[in-house]
Write a protein that holds these residues in place. Sequence first.
Motif, PDB file in Angstrom:
ATOM      1  N   GLU A  36       0.806  -1.213   0.000  1.00  0.00           N
ATOM      2  CA  GLU A  36       0.000   0.000   0.000  1.00  0.00           C
ATOM      3  C   GLU A  36       0.846   1.274   0.000  1.00  0.00           C
ATOM      4  O   GLU A  36       0.301   2.371  -0.084  1.00  0.00           O
ATOM      5  CB  GLU A  36      -0.933   0.005   1.227  1.00  0.00           C
ATOM      6  N   ALA A  37       2.167   1.146   0.080  1.00  0.00           N
ATOM      7  CA  ALA A  37       3.013   2.329   0.239  1.00  0.00           C
ATOM      8  C   ALA A  37       4.164   2.382  -0.761  1.00  0.00           C
ATOM      9  O   ALA A  37       5.197   3.002  -0.491  1.00  0.00           O
ATOM     10  CB  ALA A  37       3.561   2.381   1.668  1.00  0.00           C
ATOM     11  N   VAL A  38       4.001   1.736  -1.924  1.00  0.00           N
ATOM     12  CA  VAL A  38       5.071   1.694  -2.918  1.00  0.00           C
ATOM     13  C   VAL A  38       4.514   2.048  -4.291  1.00  0.00           C
ATOM     14  O   VAL A  38       3.298   2.075  -4.504  1.00  0.00           O
ATOM     15  CB  VAL A  38       5.738   0.295  -2.960  1.00  0.00           C
ATOM     16  N   SER A  39       5.394   2.321  -5.228  1.00  0.00           N
ATOM     17  CA  SER A  39       4.995   2.696  -6.582  1.00  0.00           C
ATOM     18  C   SER A  39       4.937   1.469  -7.488  1.00  0.00           C
ATOM     19  O   SER A  39       5.694   0.506  -7.322  1.00  0.00           O
ATOM     20  CB  SER A  39       5.989   3.703  -7.171  1.00  0.00           C
ATOM     21  N   TYR A  40       4.016   1.539  -8.456  1.00  0.00           N
ATOM     22  CA  TYR A  40       3.803   0.450  -9.409  1.00  0.00           C
ATOM     23  C   TYR A  40       3.885   0.995 -10.833  1.00  0.00           C
ATOM     24  O   TYR A  40       3.672   2.181 -11.072  1.00  0.00           O
ATOM     25  CB  TYR A  40       2.417  -0.174  -9.204  1.00  0.00           C
ATOM     26  N   THR A  41       4.147   0.111 -11.785  1.00  0.00           N
ATOM     27  CA  THR A  41       4.238   0.506 -13.183  1.00  0.00           C
ATOM     28  C   THR A  41       3.801  -0.652 -14.085  1.00  0.00           C
ATOM     29  O   THR A  41       3.881  -1.822 -13.684  1.00  0.00           O
ATOM     30  CB  THR A  41       5.670   0.929 -13.539  1.00  0.00           C
ATOM     31  N   THR A  42       3.350  -0.329 -15.275  1.00  0.00           N
ATOM     32  CA  THR A  42       3.010  -1.383 -16.238  1.00  0.00           C
ATOM     33  C   THR A  42       4.263  -2.022 -16.850  1.00  0.00           C
ATOM     34  O   THR A  42       4.153  -3.000 -17.588  1.00  0.00           O
ATOM     35  CB  THR A  42       2.125  -0.834 -17.367  1.00  0.00           C
ATOM     36  N   ILE A  43       5.427  -1.483 -16.560  1.00  0.00           N
ATOM     37  CA  ILE A  43       6.718  -1.980 -17.058  1.00  0.00           C
ATOM     38  C   ILE A  43       6.828  -1.837 -18.575  1.00  0.00           C
ATOM     39  O   ILE A  43       7.696  -1.134 -19.088  1.00  0.00           O
ATOM     40  CB  ILE A  43       6.964  -3.459 -16.653  1.00  0.00           C
ATOM     41  N   VAL A  44       5.952  -2.510 -19.308  1.00  0.00           N
ATOM     42  CA  VAL A  44       5.968  -2.468 -20.776  1.00  0.00           C
ATOM     43  C   VAL A  44       4.999  -1.387 -21.257  1.00  0.00           C
ATOM     44  O   VAL A  44       3.861  -1.318 -20.792  1.00  0.00           O
ATOM     45  CB  VAL A  44       5.579  -3.829 -21.368  1.00  0.00           C
ATOM     46  N   GLU A  91      -0.317  13.337 -14.757  1.00  0.00           N
ATOM     47  CA  GLU A  91      -1.299  12.776 -13.834  1.00  0.00           C
ATOM     48  C   GLU A  91      -2.654  12.665 -14.527  1.00  0.00           C
ATOM     49  O   GLU A  91      -3.161  13.645 -15.072  1.00  0.00           O
ATOM     50  CB  GLU A  91      -1.413  13.653 -12.589  1.00  0.00           C
ATOM     51  N   ILE A  92      -3.228  11.471 -14.480  1.00  0.00           N
ATOM     52  CA  ILE A  92      -4.516  11.269 -15.148  1.00  0.00           C
ATOM     53  C   ILE A  92      -5.643  10.922 -14.182  1.00  0.00           C
ATOM     54  O   ILE A  92      -6.820  10.994 -14.547  1.00  0.00           O
ATOM     55  CB  ILE A  92      -4.431  10.178 -16.235  1.00  0.00           C
ATOM     56  N   GLY A  93      -5.321  10.548 -12.942  1.00  0.00           N
ATOM     57  CA  GLY A  93      -6.408  10.218 -12.035  1.00  0.00           C
ATOM     58  C   GLY A  93      -5.936   9.699 -10.692  1.00  0.00           C
ATOM     59  O   GLY A  93      -4.738   9.533 -10.429  1.00  0.00           O
ATOM     60  N   LEU A  94      -6.914   9.424  -9.826  1.00  0.00           N
ATOM     61  CA  LEU A  94      -6.648   8.920  -8.484  1.00  0.00           C
ATOM     62  C   LEU A  94      -7.373   7.593  -8.311  1.00  0.00           C
ATOM     63  O   LEU A  94      -8.593   7.509  -8.511  1.00  0.00           O
ATOM     64  CB  LEU A  94      -7.127   9.924  -7.433  1.00  0.00           C
ATOM     65  N   LEU A  95      -6.630   6.556  -7.946  1.00  0.00           N
ATOM     66  CA  LEU A  95      -7.198   5.241  -7.695  1.00  0.00           C
ATOM     67  C   LEU A  95      -7.384   5.077  -6.193  1.00  0.00           C
ATOM     68  O   LEU A  95      -6.413   5.057  -5.433  1.00  0.00           O
ATOM     69  CB  LEU A  95      -6.280   4.151  -8.243  1.00  0.00           C
ATOM     70  N   PRO A 146       1.883   5.957  -4.456  1.00  0.00           N
ATOM     71  CA  PRO A 146       1.050   6.034  -3.253  1.00  0.00           C
ATOM     72  C   PRO A 146       0.884   7.474  -2.773  1.00  0.00           C
ATOM     73  O   PRO A 146       1.779   8.303  -2.924  1.00  0.00           O
ATOM     74  CB  PRO A 146       1.830   5.197  -2.232  1.00  0.00           C
ATOM     75  N   ARG A 147      -0.286   7.766  -2.211  1.00  0.00           N
ATOM     76  CA  ARG A 147      -0.578   9.068  -1.628  1.00  0.00           C
ATOM     77  C   ARG A 147      -0.900   8.882  -0.149  1.00  0.00           C
ATOM     78  O   ARG A 147      -1.372   7.826   0.269  1.00  0.00           O
ATOM     79  CB  ARG A 147      -1.770   9.722  -2.339  1.00  0.00           C
TER      80      ARG A 147
END
Length: 205
Positions: A109-117, A155-159, A132-133
């Motif tokens: 819940e406290a780290v960054s994620y990416t689609t990688i590709v 920035e495109i949105g908030l999840l 994370p916010r």
Amino acid sequence: MTWGVDDIFGGLARLRGGKPIHKIGRVYDARLIRRGGGDFGVPWLDEPGEDHGTARTSRGAGLPRPLPDVLGLAFGFTGPDGARHDLLLSTGGTGRLTRHLLLPRRRPEAVSYTTIVPYAAGGLRVTLTARPRPVRRGGPLFLLSAARTGGRAHEIGLLALSAPRDDEPIAFDPVLHPLPGLTLPGPIAALRATAYRGGRAGRGR
């Protein structure tokens, strides 16, 4: 005997008695609030709106805590036309180079994620990241951004995720259920499709 990707993932699924990877996780109700204002030529990235669905965080290899692992963040939702869409991200960086690297982490819940590709979006290549916010109440929050290859993130949105609940036998597939206006490059899509097919076969699904 020659082993293919589907054989490997099918064997892992049978060995682990479930998903070959990302078996251990938590499930959330989730909402993506899209702010709009992008310039990618894809309405889902450029226009404001909301998407409601289900999210799941997971540990890729299933290593025991507190060992770091490649973590996953998935979000599935149904669009206005009734089509299913799945977004899958893994722990990585947010820089122009590190957004394409897998990085083991500890706290989902406290780290960054990416689609990688990068996704194909018309003539563009676009990578999505989630950062994370701070949370005062409720569940985890992630700021979703999109970036052209080598470009600055927009920035495109908030999840927004609810409080977590027990894991469920839920599956996500970004090949069968692509994001609106975005597609995975052909070789990557073919490789993933083969792996997911093997995993489903190994689980008897």
